[in-house]
Design a protein around this motif. Structure first.
Motif, PDB file in Angstrom:
ATOM      1  N   UNK A 165      -6.250 -13.111   7.430  1.00 43.95           N
ATOM      2  CA  UNK A 165      -5.618 -12.848   8.723  1.00 43.95           C
ATOM      3  C   UNK A 165      -4.717 -11.620   8.637  1.00 43.95           C
ATOM      4  N   UNK A 166      -4.007 -11.501   7.528  1.00 46.99           N
ATOM      5  CA  UNK A 166      -3.138 -10.340   7.335  1.00 46.99           C
ATOM      6  C   UNK A 166      -3.950  -9.064   7.181  1.00 46.99           C
ATOM      7  N   UNK A 167      -5.126  -9.186   6.513  1.00 44.62           N
ATOM      8  CA  UNK A 167      -5.992  -8.020   6.337  1.00 44.62           C
ATOM      9  C   UNK A 167      -6.498  -7.502   7.671  1.00 44.62           C
ATOM     10  N   UNK A 168      -6.865  -8.430   8.577  1.00 45.83           N
ATOM     11  CA  UNK A 168      -7.332  -8.025   9.910  1.00 45.83           C
ATOM     12  C   UNK A 168      -6.244  -7.233  10.627  1.00 45.83           C
ATOM     13  N   UNK A 169      -5.007  -7.744  10.556  1.00 48.21           N
ATOM     14  CA  UNK A 169      -3.887  -7.065  11.209  1.00 48.21           C
ATOM     15  C   UNK A 169      -3.655  -5.686  10.607  1.00 48.21           C
ATOM     16  N   UNK A 170      -3.716  -5.587   9.282  1.00 44.70           N
ATOM     17  CA  UNK A 170      -3.459  -4.308   8.617  1.00 44.70           C
ATOM     18  C   UNK A 170      -4.576  -3.295   8.903  1.00 44.70           C
ATOM     19  N   UNK A 171      -5.815  -3.751   9.017  1.00 39.17           N
ATOM     20  CA  UNK A 171      -6.915  -2.824   9.349  1.00 39.17           C
ATOM     21  C   UNK A 171      -6.757  -2.262  10.760  1.00 39.17           C
TER      22      UNK A 171
ATOM     23  N   UNK B 119      -4.572   1.876   3.243  1.00 38.77           N
ATOM     24  CA  UNK B 119      -5.821   1.425   2.613  1.00 38.77           C
ATOM     25  C   UNK B 119      -5.589   1.036   1.145  1.00 38.77           C
ATOM     26  N   UNK B 120      -4.720   1.780   0.466  1.00 34.79           N
ATOM     27  CA  UNK B 120      -4.391   1.447  -0.930  1.00 34.79           C
ATOM     28  C   UNK B 120      -3.729   0.082  -1.015  1.00 34.79           C
ATOM     29  N   UNK B 121      -2.823  -0.195  -0.058  1.00 33.44           N
ATOM     30  CA  UNK B 121      -2.159  -1.497  -0.032  1.00 33.44           C
ATOM     31  C   UNK B 121      -3.155  -2.604   0.315  1.00 33.44           C
ATOM     32  N   UNK B 122      -4.079  -2.277   1.265  1.00 32.69           N
ATOM     33  CA  UNK B 122      -5.100  -3.257   1.644  1.00 32.69           C
ATOM     34  C   UNK B 122      -5.998  -3.607   0.455  1.00 32.69           C
ATOM     35  N   UNK B 123      -6.330  -2.606  -0.355  1.00 32.83           N
ATOM     36  CA  UNK B 123      -7.177  -2.843  -1.532  1.00 32.83           C
ATOM     37  C   UNK B 123      -6.497  -3.817  -2.494  1.00 32.83           C
ATOM     38  N   UNK B 124      -5.183  -3.668  -2.663  1.00 34.57           N
ATOM     39  CA  UNK B 124      -4.440  -4.593  -3.517  1.00 34.57           C
ATOM     40  C   UNK B 124      -4.448  -6.004  -2.960  1.00 34.57           C
ATOM     41  N   UNK B 125      -4.322  -6.141  -1.635  1.00 36.85           N
ATOM     42  CA  UNK B 125      -4.349  -7.470  -1.014  1.00 36.85           C
ATOM     43  C   UNK B 125      -5.725  -8.115  -1.132  1.00 36.85           C
ATOM     44  N   UNK B 126      -6.793  -7.299  -0.986  1.00 30.15           N
ATOM     45  CA  UNK B 126      -8.157  -7.837  -1.141  1.00 30.15           C
ATOM     46  C   UNK B 126      -8.361  -8.371  -2.556  1.00 30.15           C
ATOM     47  N   UNK B 127      -7.892  -7.641  -3.545  1.00 26.94           N
ATOM     48  CA  UNK B 127      -8.011  -8.093  -4.936  1.00 26.94           C
ATOM     49  C   UNK B 127      -7.239  -9.389  -5.158  1.00 26.94           C
ATOM     50  N   UNK B 128      -6.022  -9.447  -4.557  1.00 32.35           N
ATOM     51  CA  UNK B 128      -5.219 -10.656  -4.706  1.00 32.35           C
ATOM     52  C   UNK B 128      -5.908 -11.858  -4.060  1.00 32.35           C
ATOM     53  N   UNK B 129      -6.469 -11.631  -2.835  1.00 29.98           N
ATOM     54  CA  UNK B 129      -7.182 -12.717  -2.154  1.00 29.98           C
ATOM     55  C   UNK B 129      -8.407 -13.156  -2.923  1.00 29.98           C
TER      56      UNK B 129
END
Length: 379
Positions: free
Chosen positions: A194-200, A219-229
């Motif tokens: 849900x947070x990724x959708x908001x950030x995109x 996008x760099x921060x999003x990549x870190x969140x995707x890895x964490x998820x």
């Protein structure tokens, strides 16, 4: 069923009554033997004192007899200096000492024989006491077992009802597991997505404004969140069924579990395997993994420990699991505590399904030690 239960209870009660009477008879034998031992030890002490006294007297008389013989030889040789009366007195004295010495030596011999006999009788009585105490102790164990099992007879006889209750427990456990997984997914990957959708969406607006530097950072921060998820999802999958169990086997998976546990919670963790490792059935390996996982979870949540040791010992017919920590421990009250510590209940149920036994030893500020024994039936 109830009539059979009553009959069995009556048989158990009669057996316990007979054994109780026999136990008291054995106690009487023990007390009689102890009294005999006390009397023998007292007599032995007197004999030893007498023996010491006689030996001292013998030593003294031997010295006197030696001087008497020297005196007799002296007066016999120098007849010019000594008269017939002196020779007679020296001879009578030497003879008297010789007779006294012979009597004391005979008495010493008799006392030594009596001493040896008493020592032998004391040893035999002590052996009889040990045998009687051992039998009494064994009878106590049997009595405790029989007395304790009277309450379990009905449950054993009502095995069908037990199986139904066990089935309900398994269903409830499955439902609890589903709730836990749903909660983990909701609090973890679902929130992250849900947070990724908001950030995109934010990144899209930045891109439309051609603020490419902010887009790059986003996008760099999003990549870190995707890895964490992704890591959280993998953890959930691993908790559902560690794939390493099928690929590598129980021991490597448990070693990885202990290493991850140490790194995650900062508790020094050792894992040792003894005996010849054997591959078990898939279901048994999974159950053993869950038992150790639950034990470590309890250490993390409740023990406040700095060290935990995990030992697996393979024997031809059984597997022994030992998990021991140096934490604060707890005072056990099986009638109450074990009914409220759901982790412990779960462990008992898993061990019961494996037809094994579990023993939990703990005390305030003494740490906790869990020992699980699981029979191996050509798994």
């Amino acid at each position: 069923m109830d009539h059979l239960s009553v009959d069995i209870n009556r048989i158990f009660t009669n057996a316990i009554h007979v054994m109780e009477n026999s136990k008291y008879q054995i106690y009487e034998v023990c007390e009689s033997a102890r009294s005999e031992r006390t009397a023998l030890e007292k007599e032995l002490e007197q004999v030893l004192q007498q023996t010491v006294q006689v030996i001292e007297q013998v030593d003294k008389l031997e010295l006197e007899y030696r001087y008497a013989r020297i005196r007799l030889t002296e007066v016999s040789r120098e007849f010019t200096r000594y008269g017939e009366l002196d020779i007679k007195k020296a001879y009578e004295k030497a003879t008297l000492i010789q007779l006294q010495l012979a009597t004391l030596r005979e008495q010493e011999k008799h006392l030594k024989l009596r001493r040896d006999d008493l020592q032998l009788r004391v040893r035999n009585v002590e052996k009889n006491i040990e045998r009687a105490e051992s039998i009494a102790s064994q009878m106590n164990v049997v009595l405790e077992y029989l007395s304790g099992d009277l309450d379990n007879v009905t449950r054993i006889l009502e095995s069908a009802k037990n199986r139904q209750l066990l089935g309900l427990k398994i269903i409830l456990a499955q439902e609890e597991e589903r709730k836990r997984i749903a909660r983990e997914i909701h609090d973890g990957p679902a929130q992250s997505l849900a947070n990724l959708v908001l950030r995109t969406e934010i990144a899209e607006r930045m891109a439309s404004k051609k603020d490419f530097e902010l887009v790059r950072l986003e996008l760099s921060d999003l990549k870190g969140q995707v890895r964490s998820g992704l890591e959280e999802i993998r953890k959930i999958i691993f908790n559902l069924r560690p794939m390493a169990l099928d690929d590598l086997g129980l021991i490597p998976t448990l070693r990885k579990l202990s290493q991850d546990f140490e790194e995650r919670v900062k508790i020094h963790t050792t894992f040792e395997v003894f005996g010849k490792e054997v591959r078990l059935s898939s279901s048994m390996e999974a159950a053993i993994y869950r038992l150790i996982q639950e034990a470590l979870s309890n250490v993390q949540k409740h023990a406040y420990a700095s060290r935990v040791m995990i030992n697996l010992s393979f024997f031809p017919e059984k597997l022994e699991i030992n998990v021991k920590d140096n934490g604060k421990g707890f005072t056990r009250n099986p009638g109450k505590d074990d009914q409220t510590h759901y982790g412990i209940i779960g462990m008992y149920e898993r061990v019961e399904l494996l037809e094994g036994t579990i023993d939990i030893q703990s005390g305030a500020d003494k740490g906790t030690e869990i020992t699980i024994v699981i029979p191996l039936k050509n798994s």
